[in-house]
Design an enzyme around this catalytic site. Structure first.
Site, PDB file in Angstrom:
ATOM      1  N   ASP A  38       0.977  -1.119   0.073  1.00  0.00           N
ATOM      2  CA  ASP A  38       0.035  -0.017  -0.124  1.00  0.00           C
ATOM      3  C   ASP A  38       0.964   1.201  -0.105  1.00  0.00           C
ATOM      4  OD1 ASP A  38      -2.331  -1.225  -0.176  1.00  0.00           O
ATOM      5  OD2 ASP A  38      -2.812  -1.346   1.839  1.00  0.00           O
ATOM      6  N   HIS A 242      29.536   3.482  -8.497  1.00  0.00           N
ATOM      7  CA  HIS A 242      27.886   3.825  -8.289  1.00  0.00           C
ATOM      8  C   HIS A 242      27.701   3.194  -6.888  1.00  0.00           C
ATOM      9  CE1 HIS A 242      26.634   5.487 -12.385  1.00  0.00           C
ATOM     10  NE2 HIS A 242      27.319   6.348 -11.549  1.00  0.00           N
ATOM     11  N   ASP A 259      29.737  11.173  -2.918  1.00  0.00           N
ATOM     12  CA  ASP A 259      29.390  11.822  -4.137  1.00  0.00           C
ATOM     13  C   ASP A 259      27.767  12.009  -3.834  1.00  0.00           C
ATOM     14  OD1 ASP A 259      28.177  12.417  -6.505  1.00  0.00           O
ATOM     15  OD2 ASP A 259      29.268  10.960  -7.733  1.00  0.00           O
ATOM     16  N   ASP A 270      25.385  18.062  -7.990  1.00  0.00           N
ATOM     17  CA  ASP A 270      25.748  16.734  -8.014  1.00  0.00           C
ATOM     18  C   ASP A 270      27.530  16.961  -7.797  1.00  0.00           C
ATOM     19  OD1 ASP A 270      26.878  14.157  -8.753  1.00  0.00           O
ATOM     20  OD2 ASP A 270      26.436  14.406 -10.908  1.00  0.00           O
ATOM     21  N   HIS A 349      35.663   6.631 -16.899  1.00  0.00           N
ATOM     22  CA  HIS A 349      34.385   7.348 -17.175  1.00  0.00           C
ATOM     23  C   HIS A 349      34.695   8.793 -17.779  1.00  0.00           C
ATOM     24  CE1 HIS A 349      34.740  10.074 -13.662  1.00  0.00           C
ATOM     25  NE2 HIS A 349      35.063   9.177 -12.925  1.00  0.00           N
ATOM     26  N   HIS A 353      28.834  15.595 -17.483  1.00  0.00           N
ATOM     27  CA  HIS A 353      27.560  15.398 -18.216  1.00  0.00           C
ATOM     28  C   HIS A 353      26.586  16.619 -17.861  1.00  0.00           C
ATOM     29  CE1 HIS A 353      25.821  14.772 -14.016  1.00  0.00           C
ATOM     30  NE2 HIS A 353      26.854  13.745 -13.814  1.00  0.00           N
ATOM     31  N   HIS A 360      21.500  13.606 -14.527  1.00  0.00           N
ATOM     32  CA  HIS A 360      22.065  13.379 -15.851  1.00  0.00           C
ATOM     33  C   HIS A 360      21.148  14.129 -16.605  1.00  0.00           C
ATOM     34  CE1 HIS A 360      24.940   9.762 -14.717  1.00  0.00           C
ATOM     35  NE2 HIS A 360      25.147  10.864 -14.027  1.00  0.00           N
ATOM     36  N   GLU A 383      33.872  16.130 -13.269  1.00  0.00           N
ATOM     37  CA  GLU A 383      34.248  15.244 -12.404  1.00  0.00           C
ATOM     38  C   GLU A 383      35.415  14.133 -12.584  1.00  0.00           C
ATOM     39  OE1 GLU A 383      30.960  12.392 -11.792  1.00  0.00           O
ATOM     40  OE2 GLU A 383      29.899  13.742 -13.117  1.00  0.00           O
ATOM     41  N   TYR A 387      40.962   5.721 -10.185  1.00  0.00           N
ATOM     42  CA  TYR A 387      40.449   4.493  -9.292  1.00  0.00           C
ATOM     43  C   TYR A 387      41.448   3.416  -9.575  1.00  0.00           C
ATOM     44  CZ  TYR A 387      36.581   7.381 -10.192  1.00  0.00           C
ATOM     45  OH  TYR A 387      35.784   8.723 -10.312  1.00  0.00           O
ATOM     46  N   ARG A 405      37.763  10.948  -6.647  1.00  0.00           N
ATOM     47  CA  ARG A 405      37.074  11.640  -7.500  1.00  0.00           C
ATOM     48  C   ARG A 405      36.762  12.998  -6.841  1.00  0.00           C
ATOM     49  NH1 ARG A 405      33.299   8.179  -8.682  1.00  0.00           N
ATOM     50  NH2 ARG A 405      31.533   9.096  -7.570  1.00  0.00           N
ATOM     51  N   GLU A 407      34.245  16.494  -7.985  1.00  0.00           N
ATOM     52  CA  GLU A 407      33.306  16.797  -8.975  1.00  0.00           C
ATOM     53  C   GLU A 407      32.651  18.058  -8.380  1.00  0.00           C
ATOM     54  OE1 GLU A 407      30.029  14.028  -8.766  1.00  0.00           O
ATOM     55  OE2 GLU A 407      29.268  14.883 -10.802  1.00  0.00           O
TER      56      GLU A 407
HETATM   57  N1  GLY Z   1      26.446  11.025  -8.947  1.00  0.00           N
HETATM   58  C1  GLY Z   1      26.637  10.468 -10.348  1.00  0.00           C
HETATM   59  C2  GLY Z   1      27.563  11.175 -11.123  1.00  0.00           C
HETATM   60  O1  GLY Z   1      28.414  11.873 -10.559  1.00  0.00           O
HETATM   61  O2  GLY Z   1      27.198  10.835 -12.343  1.00  0.00           O
HETATM   62 MN    MN Z   2      28.350  12.760  -8.800  1.00  0.00          MN
HETATM   63 MN    MN Z   3      28.089  13.552 -11.934  1.00  0.00          MN
END
Ligand code: GLY
Ligand code: MN
Ligand code: MN
Length: 440
Positions: A38, A242, A259, A270, A349, A353, A360, A383, A387, A405, A407
């Site tokens: 519910d 992630h 993050d 972000d 990566h 973005h 995103h 970012e 790693y 990282r 960012e």
């Molecule tokens: N937090 C997801 C990214 O940095 O794209």
């Molecule tokens: Mn991020």
């Molecule tokens: Mn990001």
């Protein structure tokens, strides 16, 4: 009238100005989603729908019909209902929608099957988010079938179906002054959260205890949700891009990668910071950190109007590859290692973005197969990261399990760029001093 009235009105006008003649655009509110029996997930309006209406209720549909004499902007929404409102809270209702939202006409959503086919029937083309939601796709086809059945009586079914996303997402990609203000506020709240988590960090805590500091700060400052699942990864967990279990113990000697960003009034932030649990970087951690920092500086510097979308990424790849060669983690000539993409073992990566209502965010990255050029008003994350997998036997043990990282959220301005996510310690010195000051 709603406070965003003028802004939404302008967006609808801009979108309608780009639609083909004799067309209608249909946008549905986000469906509610069951969490279990519910219980539903907290409702969050579809970004496209909210962008054009400022209306946060479910069970609604917006129809835009440029040139329609009786009104170009038509909303279908839930009727006011005392019993329903007793359980679920206030509903706007169609009677108030014209005044509150500035739409031209509003009807009960329960009447849509009688009313909407007549509106579609006068148009040659239908724009909608084709193929995103099976239920909505089949609903649109149901309305078209109704028109086909009536075709003999004079109505004509549309003969062209177009994806709405492209027109709308190009608008969303370039942010207005009002949107930038909200994004600055989102970044400011997130910055407070990051500082609070950094200050609270000490070995022995669980990752989720730092997550709690973030969530507290977000909510305390008016954000109703994080923009995405917060990542708090200590030690090896920083190497999982992630990671979101956030349930391990933070150990002396770990780096902690956070993050996390709040959503504020439908706009995302972000932000990532990586810092030593104990407040002091080890020499290896610092060496990796300095490369990522330099890569981020170079990438941010490359953000300016007229630059190609991939210029910041390429700048970060160059710095990271050169840095890894210097440390002996990559062997060979940087130019060759970039060409062969050897750096991807450590930096897998892209540098960023689009950022906006979605973390995103929408908007094409390429136009006709070429990276698009940055324009004032676009917002991107920057970012870079390195790693080093915990089980990477090709590198000396002292490097393994280091994940870094950094960012930030960067607005393209007329003359260059502006970092929106300011005020969080970022250099080694800033982080170490900040953590030393917050010893508890
Ligand atoms: N937090 C997801 C990214 O940095 O794209
Ligand atoms: Mn991020
Ligand atoms: Mn990001």
């Amino acid at each position: 009238m709603g406070s965003n009235f003028q802004e939404m009105h302008k967006r609808r006008k801009e979108l309608m100005a780009q639609m083909e003649p004799s067309s209608i655009a249909l946008l549905a509110a986000a469906p509610a989603r069951a969490r279990n029996s519910d219980t539903e997930y907290p409702y969050r309006q579809n970004s496209d729908f909210y962008y054009l209406t400022g209306f946060a209720e479910k069970n609604a549909l917006l129809a835009l019909i440029p040139g329609r004499k009786q009104g170009e902007v038509v909303l279908f929404c839930q009727e006011k209902d005392k019993l329903k409102e007793l359980w679920e809270g206030k509903l706007l209702g169609p009677e108030a929608a014209c005044d509150e939202l500035g739409v031209d006409d509003a009807f009960p959503i329960t009447d849509i099957d009688e009313i909407l086919p007549g509106m579609i029937g006068g148009c040659d083309r239908v724009y909608y988010a084709m193929g995103k939601d099976d239920q909505f796709d089949s609903k649109v086809m149901d309305w078209v079938k109704v028109i086909r059945k009536k075709a003999k009586m004079g109505d004509h079914p549309p003969n062209e179906f177009l994806v709405l996303d492209h027109l709308l997402h190009e608008l969303r990609l370039v942010k207005s002054t009002a949107e930038i203000k909200l994004m600055e506020q989102a970044a400011k709240i997130s910055a407070e959260g990051h500082k609070r988590a950094m200050a609270a960090c000490k070995p022995g805590l669980k990752e989720f205890e730092l997550e709690a500091e973030l969530l507290y700060t977000f909510t305390r400052n008016g954000s109703r949700s994080p923009a995405y699942g917060s990542i708090v990864g200590a030690g090896d967990n920083a190497c999982t891009l992630h990671y979101d279990s956030n349930n391990c113990e933070i150990k002396e000697g770990d780096l902690v990668l956070i993050d996390a960003g709040c959503e504020f009034e439908y706009y995302a932030s972000d932000i990532t910071r990586t810092f030593p649990a104990s407040g002091k970087f080890s020499p290896e951690q610092q060496a990796i950190y300095e490369i990522v920092l330099k890569a981020q500086d170079a990438a941010i510097e490359a953000v300016k109007p007229g630059a190609a979308w991939d210029a910041p990424h390429n700048a970060s790849v160059k710095v990271i590859t050169q840095g890894l060669v210097k440390l002996g983690l990559l062997k060979g000539r940087p130019a060759q290692l970039i060409k062969s993409e050897a750096y991807k073992e450590f930096y897998m990566h892209r540098v960023g973005h689009w950022l906006g209502m979605d973390v995103h965010d929408v908007g094409d990255y390429k136009i006709d197969d070429h990276w698009r050029l940055l324009e004032a008003g676009m917002v991107t994350t920057i970012e870079p990261g390195i790693y080093i997998a915990p089980n990477n036997r090709k590198v000396a043990k002292k490097w393994r399990g280091i994940g870094v990282r950094i960012e930030d959220d960067v607005l393209v301005t007329k003359t260059g760029h502006k970092v929106l996510s300011v005020g969080i310690p970022r250099t080694v010195q800033e982080i170490e001093s900040f953590m030393a000051e917050s010893i508890h």
